[in-house]
Design a protein around this motif. Structure first.
Motif, PDB file in Angstrom:
ATOM      1  N   SER A   2      54.269  40.663  59.895  1.00 50.03           N
ATOM      2  CA  SER A   2      54.360  42.112  59.818  1.00 50.03           C
ATOM      3  C   SER A   2      54.137  42.747  61.187  1.00 50.03           C
ATOM      4  O   SER A   2      53.359  42.260  61.991  1.00 50.03           O
ATOM      5  N   PRO A   3      54.794  43.883  61.455  1.00 53.03           N
ATOM      6  CA  PRO A   3      54.540  44.602  62.707  1.00 53.03           C
ATOM      7  C   PRO A   3      53.087  45.094  62.785  1.00 53.03           C
ATOM      8  O   PRO A   3      52.594  45.406  63.848  1.00 53.03           O
ATOM      9  N   LEU A   4      52.412  45.142  61.657  1.00 56.84           N
ATOM     10  CA  LEU A   4      51.023  45.601  61.621  1.00 56.84           C
ATOM     11  C   LEU A   4      50.030  44.439  61.652  1.00 56.84           C
ATOM     12  O   LEU A   4      48.840  44.632  61.401  1.00 56.84           O
ATOM     13  N   ALA A   5      50.492  43.252  61.994  1.00 61.06           N
ATOM     14  CA  ALA A   5      49.629  42.071  61.971  1.00 61.06           C
ATOM     15  C   ALA A   5      48.421  42.192  62.888  1.00 61.06           C
ATOM     16  O   ALA A   5      47.374  41.605  62.617  1.00 61.06           O
ATOM     17  N   GLU A   6      48.546  42.945  63.951  1.00 65.15           N
ATOM     18  CA  GLU A   6      47.460  43.067  64.930  1.00 65.15           C
ATOM     19  C   GLU A   6      46.450  44.169  64.582  1.00 65.15           C
ATOM     20  O   GLU A   6      45.466  44.349  65.276  1.00 65.15           O
ATOM     21  N   VAL A   7      46.711  44.914  63.522  1.00 64.33           N
ATOM     22  CA  VAL A   7      45.800  45.995  63.139  1.00 64.33           C
ATOM     23  C   VAL A   7      44.537  45.390  62.535  1.00 64.33           C
ATOM     24  O   VAL A   7      44.593  44.559  61.636  1.00 64.33           O
ATOM     25  N   ASN A   8      43.404  45.796  63.074  1.00 69.52           N
ATOM     26  CA  ASN A   8      42.122  45.328  62.535  1.00 69.52           C
ATOM     27  C   ASN A   8      41.651  46.285  61.455  1.00 69.52           C
ATOM     28  O   ASN A   8      41.777  47.498  61.584  1.00 69.52           O
ATOM     29  N   PHE A   9      41.132  45.742  60.396  1.00 65.63           N
ATOM     30  CA  PHE A   9      40.569  46.580  59.350  1.00 65.63           C
ATOM     31  C   PHE A   9      39.273  45.953  58.869  1.00 65.63           C
ATOM     32  O   PHE A   9      39.073  44.750  58.973  1.00 65.63           O
ATOM     33  N   GLU A  10      38.413  46.797  58.366  1.00 68.51           N
ATOM     34  CA  GLU A  10      37.118  46.324  57.899  1.00 68.51           C
ATOM     35  C   GLU A  10      37.258  45.889  56.444  1.00 68.51           C
ATOM     36  O   GLU A  10      37.778  46.624  55.605  1.00 68.51           O
ATOM     37  N   ARG A  11      36.798  44.703  56.191  1.00 69.02           N
ATOM     38  CA  ARG A  11      36.886  44.160  54.843  1.00 69.02           C
ATOM     39  C   ARG A  11      35.516  44.240  54.201  1.00 69.02           C
ATOM     40  O   ARG A  11      34.527  43.766  54.760  1.00 69.02           O
ATOM     41  N   LEU A  12      35.441  44.842  53.056  1.00 72.89           N
ATOM     42  CA  LEU A  12      34.185  44.934  52.339  1.00 72.89           C
ATOM     43  C   LEU A  12      34.009  43.711  51.446  1.00 72.89           C
ATOM     44  O   LEU A  12      34.933  43.317  50.743  1.00 72.89           O
ATOM     45  N   THR A  13      32.832  43.135  51.496  1.00 70.70           N
ATOM     46  CA  THR A  13      32.520  42.021  50.615  1.00 70.70           C
ATOM     47  C   THR A  13      31.382  42.475  49.712  1.00 70.70           C
ATOM     48  O   THR A  13      30.350  42.932  50.186  1.00 70.70           O
ATOM     49  N   VAL A  14      31.611  42.355  48.448  1.00 70.57           N
ATOM     50  CA  VAL A  14      30.583  42.752  47.490  1.00 70.57           C
ATOM     51  C   VAL A  14      29.916  41.495  46.978  1.00 70.57           C
ATOM     52  O   VAL A  14      30.582  40.599  46.459  1.00 70.57           O
ATOM     53  N   LYS A  15      28.605  41.432  47.150  1.00 75.49           N
ATOM     54  CA  LYS A  15      27.854  40.281  46.663  1.00 75.49           C
ATOM     55  C   LYS A  15      27.012  40.748  45.484  1.00 75.49           C
ATOM     56  O   LYS A  15      26.292  41.742  45.572  1.00 75.49           O
ATOM     57  N   SER A  16      27.128  40.047  44.399  1.00 77.03           N
ATOM     58  CA  SER A  16      26.326  40.375  43.229  1.00 77.03           C
ATOM     59  C   SER A  16      25.839  39.090  42.581  1.00 77.03           C
ATOM     60  O   SER A  16      26.387  38.014  42.812  1.00 77.03           O
ATOM     61  N   ARG A  17      24.833  39.239  41.782  1.00 77.36           N
ATOM     62  CA  ARG A  17      24.298  38.068  41.104  1.00 77.36           C
ATOM     63  C   ARG A  17      25.282  37.596  40.043  1.00 77.36           C
ATOM     64  O   ARG A  17      26.017  38.396  39.474  1.00 77.36           O
ATOM     65  N   VAL A  18      25.251  36.306  39.797  1.00 71.24           N
ATOM     66  CA  VAL A  18      26.096  35.726  38.751  1.00 71.24           C
ATOM     67  C   VAL A  18      25.248  35.613  37.496  1.00 71.24           C
ATOM     68  O   VAL A  18      24.115  35.135  37.523  1.00 71.24           O
ATOM     69  N   ARG A  19      25.798  36.091  36.387  1.00 72.35           N
ATOM     70  CA  ARG A  19      25.064  36.042  35.122  1.00 72.35           C
ATOM     71  C   ARG A  19      25.419  34.773  34.366  1.00 72.35           C
ATOM     72  O   ARG A  19      26.555  34.309  34.409  1.00 72.35           O
ATOM     73  N   ASP A  20      24.468  34.236  33.680  1.00 74.13           N
ATOM     74  CA  ASP A  20      24.707  33.109  32.774  1.00 74.13           C
ATOM     75  C   ASP A  20      25.285  33.659  31.468  1.00 74.13           C
ATOM     76  O   ASP A  20      24.847  34.695  30.976  1.00 74.13           O
ATOM     77  N   ILE A  21      26.305  32.954  30.957  1.00 73.66           N
ATOM     78  CA  ILE A  21      26.873  33.361  29.676  1.00 73.66           C
ATOM     79  C   ILE A  21      26.974  32.141  28.782  1.00 73.66           C
ATOM     80  O   ILE A  21      27.075  31.005  29.246  1.00 73.66           O
ATOM     81  N   ASP A  22      26.934  32.365  27.478  1.00 69.72           N
ATOM     82  CA  ASP A  22      27.108  31.296  26.506  1.00 69.72           C
ATOM     83  C   ASP A  22      28.567  31.239  26.107  1.00 69.72           C
ATOM     84  O   ASP A  22      29.167  32.265  25.770  1.00 69.72           O
ATOM     85  N   LEU A  23      29.132  30.052  26.150  1.00 69.16           N
ATOM     86  CA  LEU A  23      30.523  29.895  25.763  1.00 69.16           C
ATOM     87  C   LEU A  23      30.635  29.272  24.407  1.00 69.16           C
ATOM     88  O   LEU A  23      30.000  28.426  23.984  1.00 69.16           O
TER      89      LEU A  23
END
Length: 98
Positions: free
Chosen positions: A77-98
């Motif tokens: 892409s012509p926009l390949a060099e554009v830098n952008f901020e990526r948000l990472t959301v970290k959350s706890r993983v819940r246990d579930i019963d299957l």
């Protein structure tokens, strides 16, 4: 490439576009043009009816899109060099019963 043939109207078709009767009469040429120059449209009553494409092009279109395809498209892409901020959301993983 498409011709109007003898006795037909003098109106010329655009390259890559064939009237059905011309495509039937010159099918080998339609196939060669699809392989060399890309998709060839066939019209019926003046409206697009079908498109003849080379087998390689058809296979490429039928292949499922992968993550690698997306990465390659973004890199090209012509926009390949554009830098952008990526948000990472970290959350706890819940246990579930299957």
């Amino acid at each position: 490439m498409a011709s109007t043939g003898k006795g037909a109207s003098t109106k010329k078709s655009r390259p890559g576009r064939w009237r059905l009767q011309d495509a039937k009469a010159r099918f080998s040429e339609v196939v060669r043009e699809a392989q060399r120059r890309g998709p060839q449209r066939v019209t019926l009553h003046g409206k697009d009816a079908v498109v003849v494409v080379g087998a390689d092009e058809f296979d490429r279109l039928q292949r499922p899109v992968s993550g690698r395809d997306i990465v390659e498209a973004l890199a090209a892409s012509p926009l390949a060099e554009v830098n952008f901020e990526r948000l990472t959301v970290k959350s706890r993983v819940r246990d579930i019963d299957l």
